[in-house]
Design a protein around this motif. Sequence first.
Motif, PDB file in Angstrom:
ATOM      1  N   THR A  92       0.841  -1.188   0.000  1.00 18.34           N
ATOM      2  CA  THR A  92       0.000   0.000   0.000  1.00 18.34           C
ATOM      3  C   THR A  92       0.883   1.247   0.000  1.00 18.34           C
ATOM      4  OG1 THR A  92      -0.092   0.050   2.430  1.00 18.34           O
ATOM      5  CG2 THR A  92      -1.856  -1.138   1.286  1.00 18.34           C
ATOM      6  N   GLU A 102      -4.300   4.791   3.454  1.00 16.52           N
ATOM      7  CA  GLU A 102      -3.420   4.044   2.565  1.00 16.52           C
ATOM      8  C   GLU A 102      -4.248   3.458   1.427  1.00 16.52           C
ATOM      9  OE1 GLU A 102       0.104   2.356   5.410  1.00 16.52           O
ATOM     10  OE2 GLU A 102      -1.795   1.280   5.423  1.00 16.52           O
ATOM     11  N   GLU A 103      -3.629   3.408   0.253  1.00 13.15           N
ATOM     12  CA  GLU A 103      -4.305   2.867  -0.924  1.00 13.15           C
ATOM     13  C   GLU A 103      -3.484   1.709  -1.477  1.00 13.15           C
ATOM     14  OE1 GLU A 103      -6.587   4.974  -4.566  1.00 13.15           O
ATOM     15  OE2 GLU A 103      -4.423   5.333  -4.509  1.00 13.15           O
ATOM     16  N   ILE A 131      -8.183  -1.045  -2.811  1.00 11.55           N
ATOM     17  CA  ILE A 131      -8.552  -1.043  -1.398  1.00 11.55           C
ATOM     18  C   ILE A 131      -8.064   0.255  -0.760  1.00 11.55           C
ATOM     19  CG2 ILE A 131      -8.539  -3.551  -1.123  1.00 11.55           C
ATOM     20  CD1 ILE A 131      -5.785  -3.262   0.225  1.00 11.55           C
ATOM     21  N   TRP A 132      -8.754   0.656   0.301  1.00  9.69           N
ATOM     22  CA  TRP A 132      -8.358   1.822   1.085  1.00  9.69           C
ATOM     23  C   TRP A 132      -8.376   1.413   2.556  1.00  9.69           C
ATOM     24  CZ3 TRP A 132     -11.790   1.938  -2.938  1.00  9.69           C
ATOM     25  CH2 TRP A 132     -11.450   2.718  -4.040  1.00  9.69           C
ATOM     26  N   LEU A 133      -7.311   1.710   3.246  1.00  7.62           N
ATOM     27  CA  LEU A 133      -7.209   1.447   4.677  1.00  7.62           C
ATOM     28  C   LEU A 133      -7.124   2.781   5.400  1.00  7.62           C
ATOM     29  CD1 LEU A 133      -4.476  -1.360   4.530  1.00  7.62           C
ATOM     30  CD2 LEU A 133      -6.954  -1.647   4.591  1.00  7.62           C
ATOM     31  N   HIS A 152      -6.534   4.644   9.075  1.00  2.00           N
ATOM     32  CA  HIS A 152      -5.978   4.446  10.409  1.00  2.00           C
ATOM     33  C   HIS A 152      -5.954   5.764  11.164  1.00  2.00           C
ATOM     34  CE1 HIS A 152      -4.314   0.646   8.839  1.00  2.00           C
ATOM     35  NE2 HIS A 152      -3.790   1.348   7.852  1.00  2.00           N
ATOM     36  N   GLN A 166      -6.831   0.823  13.528  1.00  2.77           N
ATOM     37  CA  GLN A 166      -7.523   0.736  12.242  1.00  2.77           C
ATOM     38  C   GLN A 166      -8.940   1.247  12.412  1.00  2.77           C
ATOM     39  OE1 GLN A 166      -7.054  -2.755   9.799  1.00  2.77           O
ATOM     40  NE2 GLN A 166      -9.097  -2.532   8.926  1.00  2.77           N
ATOM     41  N   HIS A 173     -11.823  -0.245   6.506  1.00  2.00           N
ATOM     42  CA  HIS A 173     -11.252  -0.985   5.375  1.00  2.00           C
ATOM     43  C   HIS A 173     -12.305  -0.986   4.272  1.00  2.00           C
ATOM     44  CE1 HIS A 173     -10.634  -4.628   2.935  1.00  2.00           C
ATOM     45  NE2 HIS A 173      -9.349  -4.484   3.189  1.00  2.00           N
ATOM     46  N   LYS A 210     -13.024  -2.016   0.191  1.00  2.00           N
ATOM     47  CA  LYS A 210     -12.583  -2.753  -0.992  1.00  2.00           C
ATOM     48  C   LYS A 210     -13.472  -2.351  -2.163  1.00  2.00           C
ATOM     49  CE  LYS A 210     -11.636  -7.418  -2.717  1.00  2.00           C
ATOM     50  NZ  LYS A 210     -11.732  -8.875  -2.421  1.00  2.00           N
ATOM     51  N   THR A 232     -15.407   0.258  13.971  1.00  2.77           N
ATOM     52  CA  THR A 232     -14.620   0.153  12.744  1.00  2.77           C
ATOM     53  C   THR A 232     -15.547  -0.216  11.597  1.00  2.77           C
ATOM     54  OG1 THR A 232     -14.114  -2.174  13.186  1.00  2.77           O
ATOM     55  CG2 THR A 232     -12.511  -0.534  13.944  1.00  2.77           C
ATOM     56  N   SER A 247     -15.996  -1.905   7.722  1.00  2.00           N
ATOM     57  CA  SER A 247     -15.442  -2.826   6.738  1.00  2.00           C
ATOM     58  C   SER A 247     -16.465  -2.989   5.639  1.00  2.00           C
ATOM     59  CB  SER A 247     -15.102  -4.176   7.382  1.00  2.00           C
ATOM     60  OG  SER A 247     -14.533  -5.056   6.433  1.00  2.00           O
TER      61      SER A 247
END
Length: 202
Positions: free
Chosen positions: A101, A120-121, A129-131, A133, A146, A149, A151, A198, A200
């Motif tokens: 990423t 983050e990508e 995906i993208w995360l 944090h 985190q 998330h 997708k 979180t 997802s």
Amino acid sequence: MADPTVRRRRTIIRALVGAAAACAAAVPVGHWAARPGGLLALAQTFDHPLLFGRLFLAALTAALLLGVRHVAVRIVVTVPAAAAVLFGGPVSLLLAQSGITKTIQNAPAPGRPDRHLVVEEGAAMIDPIWLVHVDEGTGLATRRWQVAHFKGDDPANALTEAAWAGPDRIRLVTDDGDGGVRTHAIDLSPTTGEPSRTLSRG
């Protein structure tokens, strides 16, 4: 007194066994550090189980080859190790590439220079995906939580915006799949930065 060549061989074998033990110990350390709220520096250094697993196998195989002279034993050791490298290499490479990423956003919270929103990508096979944090603290004491998330296998899961809505609140915006947007607000602990929930998606 042992022959100098024998002493050198024993020293190398001990060093290889020590390296294998260190690689084995790195895996649980990395797993522990990568947990929610874990130390970011330790996670970035040690949370690489595929890498340390291969190094463990290589060091242990080399130690056995140096320490055992019996041909049959060498074959028994070498063949599985070679097979693991030959067949496990492409799989490991594919998994490693899918886990790469890049940071596309790193923004401090309003009035909180010790708290950062990090996005983050990357990609999971062909899907983006993208995360998201939250990094809390400074230097080696920084802990990572985190938050989300996403997708992008479905356009409705695509992250379009991540921003601070205050020092203890994050606003995430995603596509709703119908030309509009959906906003998600996530509160953080004022003291630790831990998210109240979180997300997802995908």
